[in-house]
Design a protein around this motif. Structure first.
Motif, PDB file in Angstrom:
ATOM      1  N   ASP A 187       0.953  -1.279   0.354  1.00 56.07           N
ATOM      2  CA  ASP A 187      -0.434   0.148  -0.274  1.00 56.07           C
ATOM      3  C   ASP A 187       0.997   0.977  -0.458  1.00 56.07           C
ATOM      4  O   ASP A 187       0.104   2.109  -0.237  1.00 56.07           O
ATOM      5  CB  ASP A 187      -1.262   0.011   1.186  1.00 56.07           C
ATOM      6  CG  ASP A 187      -2.072  -1.321   0.923  1.00 56.07           C
ATOM      7  OD1 ASP A 187      -2.386  -1.497  -0.163  1.00 56.07           O
ATOM      8  OD2 ASP A 187      -2.682  -1.563   2.593  1.00 56.07           O
ATOM      9  N   SER A 188       2.040   1.472   0.287  1.00 51.01           N
ATOM     10  CA  SER A 188       2.921   2.306   0.065  1.00 51.01           C
ATOM     11  C   SER A 188       3.495   2.843  -1.117  1.00 51.01           C
ATOM     12  O   SER A 188       4.045   2.133  -1.948  1.00 51.01           O
ATOM     13  CB  SER A 188       4.314   2.103   1.212  1.00 51.01           C
ATOM     14  OG  SER A 188       5.152   2.709   0.736  1.00 51.01           O
ATOM     15  N   HIS A 189       3.723   4.113  -1.264  1.00 55.39           N
ATOM     16  CA  HIS A 189       3.909   4.523  -2.642  1.00 55.39           C
ATOM     17  C   HIS A 189       3.902   6.286  -2.728  1.00 55.39           C
ATOM     18  O   HIS A 189       3.661   6.584  -1.475  1.00 55.39           O
ATOM     19  CB  HIS A 189       2.229   4.325  -2.916  1.00 55.39           C
ATOM     20  CG  HIS A 189       2.772   5.379  -4.461  1.00 55.39           C
ATOM     21  ND1 HIS A 189       3.074   4.779  -6.269  1.00 55.39           N
ATOM     22  CD2 HIS A 189       2.517   6.455  -5.181  1.00 55.39           C
ATOM     23  CE1 HIS A 189       3.082   5.025  -6.849  1.00 55.39           C
ATOM     24  NE2 HIS A 189       2.943   6.413  -6.392  1.00 55.39           N
ATOM     25  N   GLN A 190       5.226   6.478  -2.882  1.00 59.03           N
ATOM     26  CA  GLN A 190       6.432   7.651  -2.398  1.00 59.03           C
ATOM     27  C   GLN A 190       7.221   7.472  -3.818  1.00 59.03           C
ATOM     28  O   GLN A 190       7.641   6.509  -4.385  1.00 59.03           O
ATOM     29  CB  GLN A 190       6.921   7.736  -0.896  1.00 59.03           C
ATOM     30  CG  GLN A 190       7.701   6.298  -0.573  1.00 59.03           C
ATOM     31  CD  GLN A 190       8.004   6.546   0.710  1.00 59.03           C
ATOM     32  OE1 GLN A 190       8.027   7.431   1.261  1.00 59.03           O
ATOM     33  NE2 GLN A 190       9.078   5.539   0.919  1.00 59.03           N
ATOM     34  N   TRP A 191       8.214   8.848  -3.472  1.00 59.13           N
ATOM     35  CA  TRP A 191       8.838   9.526  -4.851  1.00 59.13           C
ATOM     36  C   TRP A 191       9.719   9.384  -4.496  1.00 59.13           C
ATOM     37  O   TRP A 191       9.674  10.510  -3.191  1.00 59.13           O
ATOM     38  CB  TRP A 191       8.207  10.460  -5.474  1.00 59.13           C
ATOM     39  CG  TRP A 191       7.020   9.934  -6.932  1.00 59.13           C
ATOM     40  CD1 TRP A 191       6.002  10.251  -6.373  1.00 59.13           C
ATOM     41  CD2 TRP A 191       7.320   8.941  -7.903  1.00 59.13           C
ATOM     42  NE1 TRP A 191       5.020   9.329  -7.189  1.00 59.13           N
ATOM     43  CE2 TRP A 191       6.083   9.195  -8.319  1.00 59.13           C
ATOM     44  CE3 TRP A 191       8.488   9.188  -8.678  1.00 59.13           C
ATOM     45  CZ2 TRP A 191       5.910   8.891  -9.769  1.00 59.13           C
ATOM     46  CZ3 TRP A 191       8.316   8.633  -9.400  1.00 59.13           C
ATOM     47  CH2 TRP A 191       7.414   8.391 -10.871  1.00 59.13           C
ATOM     48  N   VAL A 192      11.341   8.950  -4.605  1.00 56.65           N
ATOM     49  CA  VAL A 192      12.863   9.099  -3.280  1.00 56.65           C
ATOM     50  C   VAL A 192      13.605   9.756  -4.708  1.00 56.65           C
ATOM     51  O   VAL A 192      12.987   9.531  -5.630  1.00 56.65           O
ATOM     52  CB  VAL A 192      12.711   8.231  -2.347  1.00 56.65           C
ATOM     53  CG1 VAL A 192      11.834   7.666  -1.782  1.00 56.65           C
ATOM     54  CG2 VAL A 192      13.099   6.672  -4.221  1.00 56.65           C
ATOM     55  N   ALA A 193      14.271  10.775  -4.279  1.00 54.49           N
ATOM     56  CA  ALA A 193      15.964  10.290  -4.559  1.00 54.49           C
ATOM     57  C   ALA A 193      16.377   9.199  -5.466  1.00 54.49           C
ATOM     58  O   ALA A 193      16.508   8.761  -4.839  1.00 54.49           O
ATOM     59  CB  ALA A 193      16.920  11.594  -4.421  1.00 54.49           C
ATOM     60  N   GLY A 194      16.546   9.319  -6.658  1.00 49.77           N
ATOM     61  CA  GLY A 194      17.602   8.325  -7.099  1.00 49.77           C
ATOM     62  C   GLY A 194      18.837   9.477  -7.696  1.00 49.77           C
ATOM     63  O   GLY A 194      19.197  10.323  -7.958  1.00 49.77           O
ATOM     64  N   GLY A 195      19.496   7.932  -8.535  1.00 54.84           N
ATOM     65  CA  GLY A 195      20.768   8.142  -9.768  1.00 54.84           C
ATOM     66  C   GLY A 195      21.930   8.372  -7.902  1.00 54.84           C
ATOM     67  O   GLY A 195      21.932   7.499  -7.135  1.00 54.84           O
ATOM     68  N   SER A 196      22.927   9.171  -9.258  1.00 56.86           N
ATOM     69  CA  SER A 196      24.175   8.971  -8.167  1.00 56.86           C
ATOM     70  C   SER A 196      24.507   9.692  -6.721  1.00 56.86           C
ATOM     71  O   SER A 196      24.328  11.471  -7.159  1.00 56.86           O
ATOM     72  CB  SER A 196      25.240   9.614  -8.786  1.00 56.86           C
ATOM     73  OG  SER A 196      26.501  10.009  -8.458  1.00 56.86           O
ATOM     74  N   SER A 197      24.494   9.567  -5.691  1.00 56.59           N
ATOM     75  CA  SER A 197      24.583   9.946  -5.006  1.00 56.59           C
ATOM     76  C   SER A 197      26.005  10.967  -4.168  1.00 56.59           C
ATOM     77  O   SER A 197      25.348  11.282  -3.835  1.00 56.59           O
ATOM     78  CB  SER A 197      24.474   8.893  -3.575  1.00 56.59           C
ATOM     79  OG  SER A 197      25.922   8.061  -3.483  1.00 56.59           O
ATOM     80  N   LEU A 198      26.789  10.317  -4.887  1.00 52.98           N
ATOM     81  CA  LEU A 198      27.431  11.289  -5.023  1.00 52.98           C
ATOM     82  C   LEU A 198      27.425  12.446  -5.770  1.00 52.98           C
ATOM     83  O   LEU A 198      27.879  13.324  -5.391  1.00 52.98           O
ATOM     84  CB  LEU A 198      29.163  10.695  -6.143  1.00 52.98           C
ATOM     85  CG  LEU A 198      30.038   9.584  -5.334  1.00 52.98           C
ATOM     86  CD1 LEU A 198      31.130   8.575  -5.716  1.00 52.98           C
ATOM     87  CD2 LEU A 198      30.843   9.936  -3.765  1.00 52.98           C
TER      88      LEU A 198
END
Length: 180
Positions: free
Chosen positions: A103-114
């Motif tokens: 049931d959980s749905h969210q948008w998170v930061a993706g890609g290169s953490s560096l």
């Protein structure tokens, strides 16, 4: 003994920076470095960003133009999707990815953490201090945007993130213009 080790590490770091500076002098990187200079990126930030985004043509479609799609939205209206820009932002750690589970749905930061960390540090050292801002249109635009957000009461971390996203958007547009 520890001091000797620190001195040795410092020498190695200096040697690597000299080698990196030499490698970046290749003619194929000159348009990128010209754009990076207008943002005031340092040597390490330039190298890190270049390692992730070169060649910019990977983000472009036919005719070396950014890919923009039009879709029918949920509200029935036609919506514009900047696919190239989204892909570019994601590569630099400032894109959003869907994180769903049950049931959980969210948008998170993706890609290169560096890259994301390097851009955050750049924002803290080059855009936040008024005297350190690049003395050009990009520095003025990002600085004014930052000042406007802070004056509006936006929390510092949110301001930093939004300025980085705006900077990456400007970076993409400038790179496309310079490389074309």
């Amino acid at each position: 003994m520890h001091a000797q080790r620190l001195c040795s590490l410092q020498l190695q770091e200096n040697q690597l920076e000299v080698e990196l500076e030499f490698l970046l002098q290749a003619p194929k990187y000159q348009p990128y470095l010209k754009v990076f200079a207008s943002f005031g990126f340092g040597l390490r930030t330039k190298a890190l960003l270049l390692s992730q985004i070169y060649p910019i043509e990977n983000y472009l479609g036919l005719g070396e133009q950014p890919i923009i799609e039009f879709e029918q939205g949920n509200n029935g209206k036609r919506q514009k999707r900047h696919r190239s820009l989204r892909s570019f932002k994601l590569r630099l750690g400032l894109g959003l990815v869907e994180d769903s589970s049950g049931d959980s749905h969210q948008w998170v930061a993706g890609g290169s953490s560096l890259c994301r960390q390097a851009l955050w540090l750049w924002e803290l050292t080059r855009i936040e201090p008024i005297k350190a801002r690049p003395k050009n249109e990009i520095g003025e635009q990002l600085g004014a945007y930052r000042d406007q957000l802070r004056a509006g009461g936006t929390p510092a971390k949110v301001v930093q993130s939004r300025v980085c996203v705006k900077a990456v958007t400007l970076l993409f547009k400038e790179l496309v213009r310079e490389v074309k």
